[in-house]
Design an enzyme around this catalytic site. Structure first.
Site, PDB file in Angstrom:
ATOM      1  N   TYR A  50       0.845  -1.189   0.000  1.00 34.55           N
ATOM      2  CA  TYR A  50       0.000   0.000   0.000  1.00 34.55           C
ATOM      3  C   TYR A  50       0.880   1.239   0.000  1.00 34.55           C
ATOM      4  O   TYR A  50       1.410   1.648   1.019  1.00 34.55           O
ATOM      5  CB  TYR A  50      -0.930   0.003   1.214  1.00 34.55           C
ATOM      6  CG  TYR A  50      -1.864  -1.178   1.300  1.00 34.55           C
ATOM      7  CD1 TYR A  50      -2.148  -1.967   0.186  1.00 34.55           C
ATOM      8  CD2 TYR A  50      -2.463  -1.532   2.507  1.00 34.55           C
ATOM      9  CE1 TYR A  50      -2.997  -3.060   0.267  1.00 34.55           C
ATOM     10  CE2 TYR A  50      -3.321  -2.613   2.599  1.00 34.55           C
ATOM     11  CZ  TYR A  50      -3.579  -3.379   1.484  1.00 34.55           C
ATOM     12  OH  TYR A  50      -4.420  -4.462   1.582  1.00 34.55           O
ATOM     13  N   HIS A  93       0.235 -11.979   0.940  1.00 39.53           N
ATOM     14  CA  HIS A  93      -0.803 -11.161   0.304  1.00 39.53           C
ATOM     15  C   HIS A  93      -1.422 -11.846  -0.913  1.00 39.53           C
ATOM     16  O   HIS A  93      -2.632 -11.781  -1.122  1.00 39.53           O
ATOM     17  CB  HIS A  93      -0.187  -9.817  -0.099  1.00 39.53           C
ATOM     18  CG  HIS A  93      -1.166  -8.703  -0.226  1.00 39.53           C
ATOM     19  ND1 HIS A  93      -0.801  -7.384  -0.197  1.00 39.53           N
ATOM     20  CD2 HIS A  93      -2.510  -8.695  -0.393  1.00 39.53           C
ATOM     21  CE1 HIS A  93      -1.864  -6.617  -0.318  1.00 39.53           C
ATOM     22  NE2 HIS A  93      -2.914  -7.388  -0.457  1.00 39.53           N
ATOM     23  N   SER A 129     -13.118  -5.675   1.919  1.00 39.65           N
ATOM     24  CA  SER A 129     -14.135  -5.077   1.048  1.00 39.65           C
ATOM     25  C   SER A 129     -15.539  -5.592   1.364  1.00 39.65           C
ATOM     26  O   SER A 129     -16.290  -5.971   0.468  1.00 39.65           O
ATOM     27  CB  SER A 129     -13.801  -5.333  -0.427  1.00 39.65           C
ATOM     28  OG  SER A 129     -12.600  -4.702  -0.790  1.00 39.65           O
ATOM     29  N   ARG A 142     -16.438  -2.343  -1.881  1.00 41.76           N
ATOM     30  CA  ARG A 142     -15.576  -1.228  -2.268  1.00 41.76           C
ATOM     31  C   ARG A 142     -16.342   0.097  -2.348  1.00 41.76           C
ATOM     32  O   ARG A 142     -16.025   0.969  -3.145  1.00 41.76           O
ATOM     33  CB  ARG A 142     -14.879  -1.524  -3.599  1.00 41.76           C
ATOM     34  CG  ARG A 142     -14.024  -2.788  -3.527  1.00 41.76           C
ATOM     35  CD  ARG A 142     -13.288  -3.060  -4.819  1.00 41.76           C
ATOM     36  NE  ARG A 142     -12.577  -4.333  -4.752  1.00 41.76           N
ATOM     37  CZ  ARG A 142     -11.363  -4.506  -4.250  1.00 41.76           C
ATOM     38  NH1 ARG A 142     -10.716  -3.473  -3.756  1.00 41.76           N
ATOM     39  NH2 ARG A 142     -10.789  -5.697  -4.228  1.00 41.76           N
ATOM     40  N   GLY A 143     -17.357   0.212  -1.520  1.00 45.75           N
ATOM     41  CA  GLY A 143     -18.127   1.445  -1.446  1.00 45.75           C
ATOM     42  C   GLY A 143     -19.487   1.371  -2.098  1.00 45.75           C
ATOM     43  O   GLY A 143     -20.376   2.170  -1.797  1.00 45.75           O
ATOM     44  N   PHE A 144     -19.681   0.408  -2.982  1.00 44.03           N
ATOM     45  CA  PHE A 144     -20.952   0.297  -3.703  1.00 44.03           C
ATOM     46  C   PHE A 144     -22.121   0.038  -2.760  1.00 44.03           C
ATOM     47  O   PHE A 144     -23.201   0.612  -2.912  1.00 44.03           O
ATOM     48  CB  PHE A 144     -20.861  -0.819  -4.743  1.00 44.03           C
ATOM     49  CG  PHE A 144     -22.151  -1.057  -5.476  1.00 44.03           C
ATOM     50  CD1 PHE A 144     -22.484  -0.285  -6.577  1.00 44.03           C
ATOM     51  CD2 PHE A 144     -23.030  -2.054  -5.072  1.00 44.03           C
ATOM     52  CE1 PHE A 144     -23.685  -0.491  -7.246  1.00 44.03           C
ATOM     53  CE2 PHE A 144     -24.227  -2.266  -5.740  1.00 44.03           C
ATOM     54  CZ  PHE A 144     -24.555  -1.485  -6.830  1.00 44.03           C
ATOM     55  N   GLY A 162     -24.006   3.190  -3.428  1.00 44.32           N
ATOM     56  CA  GLY A 162     -24.660   2.928  -4.700  1.00 44.32           C
ATOM     57  C   GLY A 162     -23.776   3.293  -5.880  1.00 44.32           C
ATOM     58  O   GLY A 162     -22.602   3.633  -5.733  1.00 44.32           O
TER      59      GLY A 162
END
Length: 342
Positions: A60, A127, A206, A210-212, A216
Site C-alpha cells: 500500500y 498477500h 471489502s 468497495r463502497g458500492f 450505490g
C-alpha cells in the site's frame, strides 16, 4: 469500547476486535493519499472506539501506509492494537510480481518491522500466492520468523482451499483474508468450509463492495481518475447499470430496519459466524462510527435470505478484478518435491 466486542481469530490464541479497520485507502489505490494528520486522528479514534485490529500491507503506497501506521504505533498505543500486515506483492516496471521465496519473505518482514516501528508483527499474511514456489517453502520461512519472535501468527490472503491445507500442515494458519460481501460470495462453496474445518479465522476485506454497498452506483462518478475502482469490471458502465438494482433493494430493506445500507451490508457479514471479522476501510470518522453501528444490527434468518436474494451469483454483473490480477482462483503451487531453491 462502544459495543465493539472481542473475538477469537483462529484457534492459535489470537484475539482481535470483532471489526477491524482496513487502512489501504488512506494511502493508496483509492485516489491520492489522504492528509496524514487526518488519518492519524482517524486511527486513534478507531482505537479509542474499540476497533483495534488494524490491517495494512507493504504494497500500500508502496510502503507509505505502513509508515503511517508506524507513526501511530510509535505514539504509545502498540499494546492496544492487533497489527496485521502483508508481503508478497511488488511492482517492478509497472508490472505486478508475486513473491513467496524464503529470502523475499525474510527481507519483506524486516522492512515492515522497520516501517511499522515495532519489534513483532501480530499477524503476517502472504498477500497473494506465488504459484512458482511451493507453499511449504513460504510457510516454512514464516515459521522461522515466529520462532525468532518477529511475527506471532501466520495468515494467507486469497488462497485456494488446497493451498490453505498444504500451508496449515507446515504450521497452523491463524487467518485467511478474502473478499466477502453480499456481492462477492464465490468463496463460500469450498474455501470457507475448509477454513472452518481447520479452525482458521476468516477476515473479510471489502465487506461493503468497495463502497458500492454504502453509496450505490453514483459514487463512481465522484471518484478521482486515479482511483483503482474506476477500472474494476463491476463498475464499468454496462455492468454498473445492471448492478444498481442490488443497491436499491438493500436500501429499501435498510429503511425498513432503521439503519443505513452500509450497516445492513456489514451486519450481513457479521452474521456469517463468530469466526468472521470484517475489516471495512474508511478515511472519515463519521463512516467509522457508522460501521461500528453495524454491530448492533440484528438480522433474522428471513432477512438474511432476503438480502442474499438481492445479490445472487447470476445477478451480480462483472468480475471482482480485471484480467491479469492474481486471485485465489489460480493459487496452486508446485509440489515441494519439485522445488530446487535458487
Amino acid at each position: 469500547m462502544r459495543g465493539v466486542r472481542r473475538m477469537k481469530l483462529g484457534s492459535q490464541g489470537m484475539e482481535v476486535s470483532a471489526q477491524g479497520l482496513g487502512c489501504m485507502g488512506m494511502s493508496a489505490f483509492y485516489g491520492p493519499p489522504k492528509p496524514e494528520a487526518d488519518m492519524i486522528k482517524l486511527i486513534h479514534h478507531a482505537i479509542d472506539s474499540g476497533v483495534t485490529f488494524l490491517d495494512t500491507s507493504d504494497n500500500y503506497g508502496p510502503h507509505t501506509n505502513e509508515i503511517l501506521l508506524g507513526k501511530v504505533l510509535s505514539g504509545g498505543v502498540r499494546d492496544k492494537v492487533e497489527l496485521a500486515t502483508k508481503f508478497g506483492i511488488r511492482f517492478a516496471d509497472n508490472k505486478m510480481e508475486i513473491r513467496g521465496d524464503a529470502a523475499y519473505v525474510r527481507a519483506a518482514c524486516e522492512g515492515s518491522l522497520k516501517r511499522l516501528c515495532v519489534d513483532s508483527i501480530d499477524l503476517y499474511y502472504q498477500h497473494r500466492i506465488d504459484t512458482r514456489v511451493p507453499i511449504e517453502v513460504t510457510v516454512g520461512e514464516l515459521k522461522k520468523l515466529i520462532e525468532e519472535g518477529k511475527i506471532k501468527y501466520i495468515g494467507l490472503s486469497e488462497a485456494s482451499a488446497s493451498t490453505i491445507r498444504r500451508a496449515h500442515a507446515v504450521h497452523p494458519i491463524t487467518a485467511v483474508q478474502l473478499e466477502w460481501s453480499l456481492w462477492s460470495r464465490d468463496i463460500e462453496e469450498e474455501i470457507i468450509p475448509s477454513c472452518r474445518e481447520l479452525g482458521i479465522g476468516i477476515v473479510a476485506y471489502s465487506p461493503l463492495g468497495r463502497g458500492f454497498l454504502s453509496s450505490g452506483a453514483n459514487f463512481i462518478e465522484s471518484l478521482p481518475n486515479d482511483d483503482y475502482r474506476k477500472n474494476m469490471p463491476r463498475f464499468q458502465a454496462g455492468n454498473l447499470e445492471l448492478n444498481k438494482t442490488i443497491f436499491v433493494r438493500v436500501s429499501d430493506l435498510a429503511a425498513r430496519k432503521g439503519c443505513t445500507p452500509s450497516q445492513l451490508a456489514l451486519a450481513w457479514v457479521h452474521h456469517q459466524g463468530n469466526d468472521v471479522c470484517p475489516i471495512p476501510g474508511t478515511t472519515k470518522i463519521e463512516n467509522l462510527n457508522q460501521n461500528i453501528g453495524a454491530l448492533s444490527v440484528n438480522l433474522t434468518s428471513e432477512e438474511m435470505a432476503e438480502l442474499e436474494s438481492f445479490a445472487s451469483a447470476d445477478s451480480v454483473k462483472g468480475d471482482r478484478y480485471q484480467n491479469g490480477i492474481s486471485t485465489w482462483m489460480n493459487s496452486e503451487t508446485p509440489p515441494l518435491s519439485s522445488w530446487k531453491a535458487t
